[in-house]
Every structure is written in structure tokens, then in C-alpha cells.
Scaffold this motif. Structure first.
Motif, PDB file in Angstrom:
ATOM      1  N   GLY A 230       0.284   4.235   1.873  1.00 31.32           N
ATOM      2  CA  GLY A 230      -0.015   2.824   1.634  1.00 31.32           C
ATOM      3  C   GLY A 230       1.234   2.072   1.218  1.00 31.32           C
ATOM      4  N   MET A 231       1.988   2.701   0.351  1.00 33.42           N
ATOM      5  CA  MET A 231       3.232   2.098  -0.119  1.00 33.42           C
ATOM      6  C   MET A 231       4.186   1.849   1.043  1.00 33.42           C
ATOM      7  SD  MET A 231       4.924   1.412  -2.979  1.00 33.42           S
ATOM      8  CE  MET A 231       5.358   2.396  -4.373  1.00 33.42           C
ATOM      9  N   SER A 232       4.278   2.854   1.919  1.00 33.28           N
ATOM     10  CA  SER A 232       5.149   2.722   3.080  1.00 33.28           C
ATOM     11  C   SER A 232       4.748   1.508   3.896  1.00 33.28           C
ATOM     12  CB  SER A 232       5.058   3.965   3.961  1.00 33.28           C
ATOM     13  OG  SER A 232       5.945   4.931   3.515  1.00 33.28           O
ATOM     14  N   GLN A 233       3.461   1.386   4.118  1.00 33.87           N
ATOM     15  CA  GLN A 233       2.985   0.255   4.910  1.00 33.87           C
ATOM     16  C   GLN A 233       3.357  -1.061   4.256  1.00 33.87           C
ATOM     17  OE1 GLN A 233      -1.191   0.771   5.523  1.00 33.87           O
ATOM     18  NE2 GLN A 233      -0.850   2.575   6.817  1.00 33.87           N
ATOM     19  N   ALA A 288       4.721 -15.087   2.866  1.00 32.46           N
ATOM     20  CA  ALA A 288       5.183 -13.896   2.148  1.00 32.46           C
ATOM     21  C   ALA A 288       3.989 -12.997   1.862  1.00 32.46           C
ATOM     22  CB  ALA A 288       5.833 -14.314   0.844  1.00 32.46           C
ATOM     23  N   PRO A 289       4.176 -11.703   2.051  1.00 26.85           N
ATOM     24  CA  PRO A 289       3.066 -10.811   1.754  1.00 26.85           C
ATOM     25  C   PRO A 289       2.878 -10.699   0.244  1.00 26.85           C
ATOM     26  CG  PRO A 289       5.004  -9.567   2.375  1.00 26.85           C
ATOM     27  CD  PRO A 289       5.371 -11.007   2.501  1.00 26.85           C
ATOM     28  N   PRO A 290       1.663 -10.691  -0.224  1.00 25.26           N
ATOM     29  CA  PRO A 290       1.446 -10.562  -1.668  1.00 25.26           C
ATOM     30  C   PRO A 290       1.938  -9.202  -2.146  1.00 25.26           C
ATOM     31  CG  PRO A 290      -0.639 -10.396  -0.486  1.00 25.26           C
ATOM     32  CD  PRO A 290       0.401 -10.761   0.510  1.00 25.26           C
ATOM     33  N   ARG A 291       2.562  -9.215  -3.272  1.00 26.38           N
ATOM     34  CA  ARG A 291       3.193  -7.970  -3.737  1.00 26.38           C
ATOM     35  C   ARG A 291       2.343  -7.248  -4.769  1.00 26.38           C
ATOM     36  NH1 ARG A 291       6.436  -5.319  -1.215  1.00 26.38           N
ATOM     37  NH2 ARG A 291       7.900  -4.825  -2.862  1.00 26.38           N
ATOM     38  N   MET A 292       1.234  -7.830  -5.120  1.00 28.33           N
ATOM     39  CA  MET A 292       0.425  -7.223  -6.165  1.00 28.33           C
ATOM     40  C   MET A 292      -0.022  -5.820  -5.767  1.00 28.33           C
ATOM     41  SD  MET A 292      -0.216  -8.156  -9.060  1.00 28.33           S
ATOM     42  CE  MET A 292      -0.805  -7.069 -10.294  1.00 28.33           C
ATOM     43  N   ASP A 293      -0.434  -5.692  -4.480  1.00 32.35           N
ATOM     44  CA  ASP A 293      -0.919  -4.388  -4.030  1.00 32.35           C
ATOM     45  C   ASP A 293       0.162  -3.329  -4.186  1.00 32.35           C
ATOM     46  OD1 ASP A 293      -3.364  -5.328  -3.453  1.00 32.35           O
ATOM     47  OD2 ASP A 293      -2.919  -5.805  -1.357  1.00 32.35           O
ATOM     48  N   THR A 294       1.387  -3.722  -3.878  1.00 33.05           N
ATOM     49  CA  THR A 294       2.482  -2.769  -4.018  1.00 33.05           C
ATOM     50  C   THR A 294       2.595  -2.304  -5.463  1.00 33.05           C
ATOM     51  OG1 THR A 294       3.547  -4.300  -2.512  1.00 33.05           O
ATOM     52  CG2 THR A 294       4.822  -2.392  -3.208  1.00 33.05           C
ATOM     53  N   LEU A 295       2.487  -3.263  -6.349  1.00 33.54           N
ATOM     54  CA  LEU A 295       2.573  -2.921  -7.773  1.00 33.54           C
ATOM     55  C   LEU A 295       1.464  -1.952  -8.157  1.00 33.54           C
ATOM     56  CD1 LEU A 295       3.449  -6.066  -9.871  1.00 33.54           C
ATOM     57  CD2 LEU A 295       4.724  -3.941  -9.600  1.00 33.54           C
ATOM     58  N   LEU A 296       0.281  -2.273  -7.719  1.00 32.54           N
ATOM     59  CA  LEU A 296      -0.855  -1.427  -8.051  1.00 32.54           C
ATOM     60  C   LEU A 296      -0.666  -0.026  -7.498  1.00 32.54           C
ATOM     61  CD1 LEU A 296      -3.765  -3.918  -7.437  1.00 32.54           C
ATOM     62  CD2 LEU A 296      -3.110  -2.904  -9.604  1.00 32.54           C
TER      63      LEU A 296
END
Lengths: 330, 902
Positions: A230-233, A288-296
Motif C-alpha cells: 500500500g505504501m508503495s502505491q 495533490a494526492p492526500p497524504r494522510m493515508d501514507t501517514l496512517l
């Protein structure tokens, strides 16, 4: 009154969480009855704030309901429940919620959203995470989390763009804060426990010494891998965005330069300069893609890693112990 | 047509009422006449129409229109050249030319008017003037004579000029020129001759009336009417002194008509009286039966050929009754037979009959009617009879029409025509009939019975051409023969090879089995083509058919070698669609053959391309896929329909799919077991995986129904190494009736399959469960899988050699000792994770690279001073670790590493 004392100004930190054994047992029971495998059970915590600590004195589960019952109203149910509890003179103040977890996966968007809404409405609320798997291995695993004030700010703004997150200086480490838990019992219960301890067989106590590790590790690795994917994506998404942005910046620059050249030429010829156009309209920056998911995801990955690390170090110890024992016996 | 019939009957009634001696002749020829007249009429109609438009344009001084129409007229005139040659330049044409020139000159002179003209018109005027001047030079004499006539009979002009100017045919010109008008003219003329004044008067008034109305409303027989009108004038003004002359003229007219119609003039010679003689003979005639020749005509070659050509001329024209034409040919053939005109002419006529049979359907997509088809077959048979009986007939396309020798003489006959083309066409028609018949009807079976006749004809032609034809022709006919042979399974040879020959039931069987084996025939024909053919296509087809035939008869190695030698796989995509379809059929047959021989891998490879597309039906030309009109319009659909293979040549699609899926199962299941943890393992067959997934998606799994479900269920059993269940799913009543019984050697195939299932299940079992065993006895395995010990031994040895199984054989105890060096699932997973992390880091690096230059970077926040290289190196090491491990693992060296470390 107490409730207001502690949190009126919002400055006081929640230092400690006192949980009654009753609550713990209720949560465990709830999971055992309704939760299976990766399914998650949830419920409401009741209690009150005493000075700088939050006492959780009771809880009740959210009933399982399928998507078919449209009529079912969760809020209605909760209100009913609390009213009923009040009638029997039990603490009826809503102070948070609990949730079971599967191999330590709980840092998710859903958790963030609901905890935010809890914390937004009731400032002292916490979320209790109960890990049945670890508990089954011999050590009760119950953790309490709260969103950090920083994260609360961000969630209030609802701006998850890269810039906003950067400005807020928030990393996955600073998203959740753990609140220490103390399990408090009445003396009678303590006595009972001691009594039970005496009576229980040896085998019951030594789950902890189980040597098998691969199954647990495999599961954890699988989940970890899933998150890494998921992170990679997310990163690829972000990367594309960055590239697009850069490309557009260049185009914009080129355009501006050309414009300027033309204008200077025009000036030398004595013609009026070209009218200013809205550059931002011409070059709409990419979404811009939201970065919250990355953080999570990062938070979750961190969580898994911590779990695995704890598990392996524990297991290594056990293995050394076993080796020593074997060497000793042979 | 009805018009013609109407006129025909008109004249008939006329004739019966008058019972004169002249008219019957006209009737006698009516039938053949309108065949000839038709184009003439048609052409002239076209001309008159254009002329009318020109005259209208002249009236309104529209020069550009005039020019345009003139050019059209010119073209139309050229088109009717043949007729004009025969008939002479039509009067009205000359008239127009003359008038137009005069008119243009007049305009040209009129300076005032010219000035008033607009630019376009003026330009058109000058061009037209030049053109017509140039053009009229060709008709100078005619125009001059026309003008003379114009001048010397002012009366006529004055009277006719009252009427419309385009219809003024002068009496003189009519007399001088032979009439171009057709059948209507004749009875009218005769009327005048007879001097039936009442009707004459009627005619006259009528004509006047119609003429004076306008030219616009007039039909094509204007000219005719005008002509008769002219005759009226003629009669009025020149009656008496000119009568005999006119009579003679009329006679000549009539004679001329005979020429047009029967074209007998040549042989009759110049004598006009000949016409008269003939007339006497042709009185009693039945209307329906077309009469070829006037009675009494000496029927000889020339006459018949004339007649033939005449019929031929009508061919392809609009409004020609094609069935009547065929009748005519038949009648002609009968006549020539009766009169013993020799085979030459008969062959010629037969050629034409067949050709016109093919012509019967104008639409390319339509197929022949049953009776036509029968007739066609008969005709070709007869033609071949004649050719075989008379070895002195030479036929060929290259023989020019005029060098034909059809008469009986010492010289051999020479006939233009190509029997091969006719037979090829017949074969195509047969295919077309089969394509258009419902394959599940009795009709199809009936039609299919004709295949024997078609083959018979091709065989006979083959014999004929082998002695007479050129190499190319022989190649072509050989290919036809091959095309009718390659897809048929030779049961006789098959039985013979099994040693079952001898006690066949009937004599007929005996007789049949005496023929050559199809394999031998195929071999002979194909090799001839390989050696002699110069067109690539025939050779390609022959090779493909040869391979197909080999494959059909389980001669796998010959088929494969031929396929490899031909290098067709490399360039088949440049071939035309029918050849590609043949290629696909061949590949499929090859794959099925390989399967029967137990070459599972080859079978899978051969079928992969066809099956993986999911369009096997279309690729094999066995039906159209449902598609919307965007992808294919009606035209394309028609073309595709024409390419379809007739039903009796179809390859069973279910069999094809089953063979493919079973091959895929035998390959894929052990492979999957062997590479369970390999993150980058490849699917061998997507199609098969798709079926598996479909099977998994079923919420409730019942007993398998369809062939696919059987295979999926069998695959699941095989995955567990349970060969017995797998076997029972693959080979059972249902599957037998659906698939396996379709093979000629069904028992052998089934045995092969069982064995394969046992072997592959054993392999799967070892892959899946080797980690559970420390050692396993081969005897146990042999018992479990009902394989002989040596087989088990060889399979395991092979696996060990291929490094698929980490084990060694312990000879004295006959056990397999596992080495347990396979990475455990946890290790595998860790490797996968490492790989994924590598990817993640790489992606991250990329973001970093981008950020670094422009903004300073997301990761740099707070640690701007941190040297970037350090981070990178740090990551690099990680990546390297991941890669290292992965590469090692892939090479199979991981195990060695571990071993050494243990």
C-alpha cells in the motif's frame, strides 16, 4: 463536576487510565463471543474523569448487525443503553470506545475518523485496543490511545495535502499518544484472584512458554507486506504527482519567458504590452494526492514492526532458555 | 419486357388479321429478336434522352448545360459503338449534330447576344463550338447528306417544323437511311404497305397530336412514331412514282432486321430474295418455345456459333432472363447434337451452359439452387465424358476466340475455355451450398452426399489434366483434390493398421477398401506440388493440408517436422485469411495429435495461441462471434461469412478446449506446487487459471456438470495429489461421451491420460508434501500412485536432477531422503518482504530525487543539513541485500548457501 475540573481548559494532560477488571473481562468476553479471526468487535466505554486520570468503570458492546437491518439506529441504541444503565445507578458518562484488533492492525482511517469525532465531542475520550491474539499467548494486551493535539488540529482543518502536513510537522510517530493503563480492582476481587491463582494448574499459566513462532510471524509478515504494498502505491501516486507538477512548472516558466520576450520586443517597437492573463487558470496545478493515508500506513507499519520486534525478542529469549534447558538435561 | 411482349402480340394480331405474307416472318423471329434488340433499344433510348436535354438547353441558350450534355452524349455514343457499327449511325444523332452546329454558328455570329451571355455560358459556347466542329468531321458525309435532304424537301420541313423540331425526320432521309427503329416499326410499315388507309389516318392524327404536344412528354418510341409519321408524309407526297422503290426498300428493311435478329445474312449471301424464301418457311410457330433457327436453314457450325454468340451477347445485360438463356443453350446443344456438328461445338456450348449456370445468381453471397446445382454437376460430367472420349479436343483459356476450331475436320478441335476454372468454381459453389445449409438438417446430409460426386469430378479432371494439362493446372487440380481429402479420417487404413481388415461386412466395403490409402494419395499429390508449384499459395495450402492429414492420423513426428521445415509459423501472418484459417486448423489438429501421443507440452504450446485469444471459433472459421456493428459492418460480416468452413469439416471446439485444459492442468498443477512461494512465478496458462478462478467463485460447489467444471474439479484433486479422484473426474461417462469418444483411438488415449495423471499427481504430491517428510519409501509411493517402482524411481530421479526436489535416493532401502533445504514459508515470506521493501525504497528514492532539486524535499524537513548521500547509501545497502538474496534464490544457490552455513 469532576469531569469539568480536569478538562475545562484543555491543558491538563490525561496522565493515567484506570480500568476496572470488570471492563477488561467484558471486552474479552465480547470478543470471545462475537469476534472471529480478523473480525473486529467494538463497544462503548463508560466512566468519569477524576483529577488527571480517567476512570473507566463500565462498558457495553455495540451489537453486531448486518447491513440488512436498515432500521437499526446505533445512536438510538447507545442512548437507550446509557439511560438504562443510569437507572441502575451505573456510571453513564461516555468516555470513549474500545475495539479488538487482529495482529495489531488498527491504525486505519476508520479509527482515525471515529476517534477524532469522539475526541472532538468529548475531549477526554480514549480508544482501548484489545489484542486477543497476544492475550491468547499468555499476556494480556490492552492499550489506550488518544490522538495527539497536532493531529486533532489537522483533522479539524481537514487539509491532508502534502504542504499542510509538512507545515504541521507531523510524522507517523506523533499521531497517536499512548495513555498508560492501570487496572484497578476492589479488594474483594483481589482476594478472589489470589485464591484462583492458587487453585489453577501449572499448564494454564504457561501459555507464555509456547515456543512456536512461525505461524504468528507469518501472519504478521503477510500483513506487513500488504501495508508495504500500500505504501508503495501511495509513493508511486505521489511520485507521479511530483513529476506532473515539475513538468507544469517548467511549462509555466517557459511560457512566462516567452511572454516576457515578446513584451520587450513589443516595447521596443512601441506597441502596448500583451495583457496579463491568469497564469493559474492556464496551468491548473494537478490535484495533490492526500497524504494522510501514507501517514496512517506508516503508523501501521511501525506498529507491526514493533509487534514483530517484541515478539521475536521474546521468542529468542525463550529459545535460549529452551536450549539451556536441553543442554542442562542432556 | 412486358412492353416487348405487348408489341410482339400486337404484331401477331396484326398478322392474323391480315394473314399477309410479309408479317409472319417478323413474328417468327420475335423471341430472339428482343434479346438482340434490347441493348440497341436501351442505348438509343439513352441517346435520345440526352438529345432531348440538349435541345431543351439549346432553347434556353444554356450553353454550359449544352456542353455538359454533349460530352455525355459523346460518351453514350461511344458505348453504343458496337451497335452503331452494325446499324449505321442513327439518324437522330446526325440530325442533332447538324442542328447543334448550325445553332452554335448562329450564336457565334450573334455578337450582341454573345455579349449578353454570362461568362460561363460564353466560355462553354466557344468550347462546345470547337468540339463539335472537330467531332462533326467524323460524320461529315452523313451531315452533308442530311442537309441536302433538308434542302430538297422544304415541304416536309415546313410541316414538321410546325411540330416539334427534334422529331422532324424527313421522308427522304428515312428512305435513304435504313431505319434504326425497332420492332414497332415493322408492323406499322407493313400497315402502310398494305395501304390500310383508315388505320393510317388514325395513326397520322395521333402522331400529330402527340408530336405537337412537346418533346418533353415523349417516350422512347418517339422516333418510331416520327418515322411512321414521316412515312405518312412520304406517302402523301411521293406516292405513286416511288412506290416500287419503297417496296424494295421495305423489303430491304425487313431483310436488315433479319440480319439483326438471326444474323444469317452472311451465309445467305447478298441476295435479298433469300429473305423472301425464308419467310415462307416460318409460319407455324408456338409462341412459348423459342425458335433457334428458321426452319429449313441449313444448320451448320457457322450458324450455331452465330446463334451462340448472339445468346452470349445478352449475357450480363439487365433484363436478360437468365433461366431462359440456359434453356436456349440447352436447346442449342440439342440442335447441334441432332445435326452431328461435332464435339467441338458441343464442348463450346457446354462451357457456356455451365458459365451461365454460375451466372444465374448475380449476388455473390447467394448459393445455387438445388436443381441448378444438379444440372451443373451433370453438365460438367457430360463435358468430361466428351473430353475423355475425344482426345483430339484441345481446350484452354489461351486459345483465342478466332483461332478456335470447332468444325469437324482433320485438325483437332480447339476450343476456348477452361474446364479447371469451371470445376474450381463448382467446388466453390459446393462450399457455398454447404455454408448456407443448416448443418443439423436432413438437407445438409443430402447435400453432403453430393460431395462424392464433386470428388468424382475432381478425380476425373485430375486424370484428364494429368495427361493434357500444364503443370500449373495440375497443381491447381491437385490442390482441389487435397482440399477434399485432408480432413477425412481414413478409417480403412486405420482398421487395416490395426489388423482388423478382412472380415468386412459387405462387398461394397471390400471394394472401397481397395482404393489407395489417403495417406499415399496425399503424399503423392503434395510432393508433386512441392516440386512443381510456382505460386506460393498452393504450396502453402498443400503443406498445411499435408500436416493436417498427418496429424489427423497420429503421425506426429512427420506432422511436426513438416511444420517446422516449412517455417510457416514465421510468415503466416502475411497470408490471406482463408490460408490463415487453414493454418489455425492445422495447428489445432497438430496440438490434438500431440495430446493423443502424450506430448502434453507440445499439445499445450500448439493450442495456446488459439485458445488464449478466446476466439477459437472465429479463428477456425467455424462461426462468427457476436460483436456490435462498430467493430464490423455488414460488408465485413458478409466477407467473414464467406470464409466459414462448412460444418462437416469443423473441429469440435469442446474437444479442443478440453484437450487444452487437460494439458494445461497436467502442466500447471505440478508447476504451481513447485513454485508455491515464488512471488514471480508465471502462469503457464491464463485460460486455465481463469477457469480455476471461476470455479473458486462458485458459492456452492455441486458435482461437476460441464467439461470445464470436470477439469477444474480434477485440478483441485490433483493439487492434493489425489490422482484417483482426479482420474474419476477426467475420465467418466460424461467426459467420454463429450470428449474422449471423439478420438479414433479412444482407449489408447484414455490409458495415456491415466498414466499422465498418475505421474503428475506424484510430482505434485512430492512438491507439496516433501517438507512434511524426512524420508519416504518409494514402494509406498508406487503403491499410492499405482505406478511401477522403476517409473517412480525415474520420476523422482528426474526431479532431483532438475533441482526441483531437494532430496537424495537411498538405494538399499529404496527411500527418498529429503534434504529440507527448501526455504520455509517464513523464509520465503521474508524474502518477499525484502523484495517489496527494495521496491519501496526505490520508489522513495525517485520522489527524493525529484524533490531534491526543486524544493528541498519532504524528507529533508528539519534535517536539511544531513548529507543526502548518507541516506542513499544506507538504502543502497538494504536494496543490495534484498537483491542479493533474491538472485541467489533464483539461481537455486540459496540452498547451497544455507547448506554450507548449517
Amino acid at each position: 463536576g469532576d469531569r469539568l475540573n480536569g478538562f475545562e481548559n484543555g491543558k491538563t494532560q490525561l496522565l493515567c487510565l484506570c480500568v476496572r477488571l470488570q471492563v477488561v473481562l467484558k471486552i474479552i468476553k465480547h470478543y470471545q463471543e462475537e469476534g472471529q479471526g480478523s473480525e473486529v468487535v467494538q463497544g462503548v466505554l463508560l466512566g468519569l474523569v477524576v483529577e488527571d486520570r480517567l476512570e473507566i468503570t463500565n462498558c457495553f458492546p455495540f451489537p453486531q448487525h448486518t447491513e440488512d437491518d436498515v432500521d437499526f439506529d446505533e445512536v438510538q441504541y447507545q442512548m437507550e443503553m446509557m439511560r438504562s444503565l443510569r437507572h441502575v445507578n451505573i456510571d453513564h458518562l461516555h468516555v470513549g470506545w474500545y475495539q479488538s484488533t487482529y495482529y495489531g492492525s488498527f491504525v486505519s482511517r476508520a479509527l482515525l475518523d471515529s476517534q477524532f469525532s469522539y475526541q472532538h465531542a468529548i475531549e477526554e475520550s480514549v480508544v482501548l485496543i484489545y489484542d486477543p491474539i497476544k492475550t491468547a499467548q499468555g499476556s494480556l494486551c490492552l492499550k489506550a490511545y488518544r490522538l495527539t493535539p497536532k493531529l486533532m488540529e489537522i483533522c479539524k482543518e481537514k487539509d491532508f495535502s502534502p504542504e499542510a502536513l509538512k507545515k504541521a510537522c507531523i510524522g507517523y510517530e506523533h499521531m497517536l499518544e499512548e495513555v498508560p493503563i492501570v487496572i484497578k480492582n476492589s479488594h474483594l476481587i483481589n482476594v478472589l484472584l489470589l485464591d484462583l491463582q492458587e487453585k489453577s494448574t501449572v499448564a494454564d499459566k504457561h501459555e507464555l512458554l509456547n515456543l512456536s513462532s512461525s505461524n504468528h510471524l507469518e501472519k504478521s509478515l503477510q500483513l506487513l507486506m500488504d501495508r508495504v504494498d500500500g505504501m508503495s502505491q501511495e509513493i508511486v501516486k505521489y511520485n507521479t504527482y511530483c513529476r506532473n507538477l515539475t513538468k507544469q512548472q517548467q511549462q509555466k516558466q517557459q511560457y512566462l519567458q516567452r511572454r516576457q520576450q515578446e513584451n520587450t520586443q513589443r516595447q521596443s517597437r512601441g506597441e502596448p504590452p500583451l495583457p496579463e492573463e491568469d497564469i493559474n487558470k492556464m496551468f491548473k496545478p494537478p490535484q495533490a494526492p492526500p497524504r494522510m493515508d501514507t501517514l496512517l500506513i506508516a503508523g501501521q507499519v511501525n506498529n507491526y514492526c514493533q509487534n514483530i520486534k517484541a515478539f521475536t525478542s521474546q521468542n529468542l529469549g525463550k529459545l535460549f532458555m529452551a536450549e539451556a534447558l536441553q543442554g542442562h538435561s542432556s | 419486357m412486358s412492353r416487348f411482349f405487348a408489341t410482339g402480340s400486337d404484331s401477331e394480331s396484326e398478322e392474323s388479321s391480315s394473314a399477309d405474307e410479309i408479317t409472319p416472318k417478323a413474328t417468327g423471329t420475335t423471341f430472339s429478336k428482343h434479346i438482340v434488340c434490347c441493348p440497341l433499344r436501351f442505348r438509343f433510348e439513352e441517346l435520345t434522352n440526352i438529345i432531348k436535354t440538349i435541345r431543351n438547353a439549346m432553347k434556353i441558350r444554356d450553353m454550359s448545360k449544352c456542353l455538359e450534355e454533349f460530352e455525355q452524349l459523346y460518351r453514350a455514343f461511344l458505348k453504343s459503338k458496337t451497335i452503331v457499327d452494325k446499324e449505321g449511325v442513327p439518324q437522330f444523332y446526325i440530325r442533332l449534330l447538324a442542328d447543334l452546329e448550325d445553332y452554335l454558328n448562329q450564336l457565334w455570329e450573334d455578337k450582341e447576344g454573345k455579349k449578353k451571355m454570362n461568362k460561363n455560358n460564353a466560355k462553354a459556347l466557344s468550347t462546345l463550338r470547337q468540339k463539335i466542329r472537330k467531332y462533326n468531321k467524323d460524320f461529315e458525309t452523313e451531315i452533308v447528306s442530311y442537309k441536302e435532304v433538308l434542302n430538297c424537301s422544304p415541304n416536309v420541313i415546313s410541316s414538321s417544323s410546325k411540330s416539334d423540331d427534334d422529331e422532324d425526320v424527313t421522308a427522304k432521309s428515312l428512305m435513304k437511311k435504313k431505319p434504326q427503329e425497332e420492332e414497332k416499326k415493322a408492323p406499322e410499315a407493313s400497315k402502310f404497305l398494305k395501304g390500310e388507309s383508315e388505320s393510317e389516318e388514325d395513326e397520322e392524327s395521333e402522331d400529330w397530336g402527340s408530336d405537337s404536344v412537346d418533346s418533353g412528354g415523349e417516350s422512347e418510341d418517339n422516333e418510331g412514331a416520327a418515322a411512321s409519321l414521316a412515312v405518312v408524309f412520304l406517302k402523301k407526297y411521293v406516292y405513286g412514282d416511288k412506290q416500287p422503290e419503297r417496296k424494295k426498300d421495305d423489303r430491304r428493311k425487313r431483310h436488315k432486321k433479319m440480319e439483326q435478329v438471326d444474323e444469317e445474312a452472311d451465309e445467305e449471301g447478298e441476295g435479298e430474295e433469300g429473305g423472301w424464301e425464308k419467310v415462307k418457311g416460318g409460319v407455324p410457330l408456338v409462341k412459348e418455345k423459342p425458335k433457334m433457327f428458321a426452319k429449313g436453314t441449313e444448320i451448320n457450325n457457322a450458324v450455331v456459333i452465330k446463334k451462340l454468340n448472339e445468346i452470349l451477347q445478352a449475357r450480363g445485360k439487365k433484363g436478360t432472363d437468365r433461366s431462359a438463356q440456359i434453356e436456349l443453350f440447352h436447346a442449342l446443344a440439342g440442335i447441334s447434337n441432332e445435326n452431328n456438328l461435332g464435339e467441338g461445338i458441343l464442348v463450346k456450348i457446354k462451357f457456356n451452359i455451365i458459365a451461365s449456370l454460375y451466372d444465374y445468381n448475380t449476388n455473390l453471397a447467394a448459393f445455387m439452387k438445388a436443381e441448378m446445382w444438379k444440372k451443373c454437376l451433370e453438365c460438367i460430367d457430360e463435358l468430361l465424358d466428351i473430353l475423355f472420349e475425344n482426345s483430339n479436343i484441345f481446350i484452354g483459356e489461351n486459345i483465342a476466340e478466332d483461332s478456335e476450331n470447332l468444325a469437324i475436320s482433320d485438325q483437332p478441335f480447339r476450343v476456348r475455355g477452361c474446364i479447371l476454372t469451371l470445376v474450381e468454381r463448382m467446388d466453390e459453389e459446393f462450399t457455398k451450398i454447404m455454408q448456407n445449409t443448416d448443418p443439423h438438417s436432413q438437407e445438409y446430409v443430402d447435400n453432403l452426399k453430393d460431395e462424392g460426386r464433386v470428388c468424382g469430378i475432381i478425380d476425373r479432371l485430375l486424370q484428364y489434366l494429368e495427361s493434357k494439362g500444364s503443370t500449373e493446372e495440375v497443381c491447381r487440380v491437385y490442390l482441389r483434390r487435397i482440399m477434399h481429402t485432408y480432413y477425412k479420417f481414413d478409417y480403412k487404413a486405420h482398421r487395416r493398421s490395426l489388423g482388423l481388415q478382412g472380415e468386412t461386412k459387405s462387398e461394397q466395403d471390400q471394394e472401397e477398401s481397395e482404393g489407395e490409402d489417403s495417406a499415399i494419395i496425399m503424399d503423392r499429390l503434395c510432393k508433386f506440388i512441392y516440386a512443381k508449384d510456382r505460386t506460393d499459395r498452393i504450396r502453402t495450402c498443400a503443406i498445411l493440408c499435408h500436416i493436417y492429414h498427418h496429424a489427423l492420423h497420429s503421425r506426429w513426428y512427420q506432422a511436426r517436422d513438416l511444420m517446422l521445415m516449412s517455417h510457416l509459423q514465421d510468415n503466416i501472418q502475411h497470408a490471406d485469411p482463408p490460408v490463415q484459417i487453414l493454418y489455425n486448423r492445422t495447428m489445432v489438429q497438430l496440438g490434438i495429435c500431440a495430446f493423443r501421443q502424450g506430448m502434453i507440452k507440445d499439445a499445450h504450446n500448439a493450442l495456446l495461441d488459439i485458445q488464449s485469444s478466446g476466439r477459437a471459433k472465429e479463428l477456425l472459421g467455424q462461426g462468427l462471434l457476436m460483436r456490435n456493428m462498430q467493430e464490423r459492418n455488414a460488408e465485413q460480416e458478409k466477407i467473414e461469412k464467406r470464409r466459414q468452413v462448412p460444418f462437416h469439416m469443423h473441429i469440435n471446439l469442446e474437444l479442443l478446449e478440453c484437450v487444452y485444459l487437460v494439458s494445461a492442468m497436467l502442466l500447471e498443477i505440478p508447476y504451481m506446487a513447485a513454485h508455491e512461494f515464488d512471488a514471480r512465478r508465471r502462469m503457464i496458462s491464463k485460460q486455465f487459471h481463469h477457469q480455476l478462478r471461476v470455479g473458486e467463485r462458485q458459492p456452492l460447489l455441486g458435482p461437476p456438470e460441464s467439461m470445464r467444471e470436470h477439469v477444474v474439479a480434477a485440478s483441485k484433486a490433483m493439487k492434493m495429489g489425489d490422482w484417483r479422484t482426479c482420474h474419476s473426474f477426467i475420465i467418466n461417462e460424461k467426459m467420454n461421451s463429450k470428449v474422449w469418444d471423439l478420438f479414433p483411438e479412444t482407449q489408447r488415449v484414455r490409458e495415456m491420460l491415466v498414466r499422465k495423471i498418475q505421474e503428475e499427481s506424484l510430482r505434485t504430491y512430492l512438491f507439496t508434501y516433501s517438507s512434511v517428510y524426512d524420508s519416504i519409501s518409494m514402494a509406498t509411493l508406487s503403491e499410492m500412485f499405482e505406478l511401477e517402482l522403476p517409473t517412480v524411481h525415474s520420476i523422482i530421479s528426474k526431479m532431483i536432477i532438475n533441482e526441483e526436489l531437494m532430496a537424495s535416493l537411498d538405494q538399499p532401502t529404496q527411500t527418498v531422503v529429503m534434504h529440507r533445504t527448501e526455504p520455509t514459508s517464513l523464509q520465503n515470506m521474508t524474502l518477499q518482504l525484502a523484495e517489496k521493501l527494495g521496491g519501496l525504497v526505490e520508489n522513495n528514492e525517485r520522489v527524493f530525487d525529484l524533490k531534491q532539486g526543486v524544493y528541498g524535499g519532504y524528507f529533508n524537513r528539519g534535517t536539511r543539513t544531513r548529507p543526502r548521500n548518507l541516506i542513499k547509501d544506507h538504502f543502497q545497502i538494504k536494496i543490495n541485500c534484498g537483491y542479493q538474496q533474491r538472485q541467489n534464490y533464483q539461481r537455486g544457490g540459496y540452498r547451497n548457501q544455507n547448506q554450507s552455513s548449517y
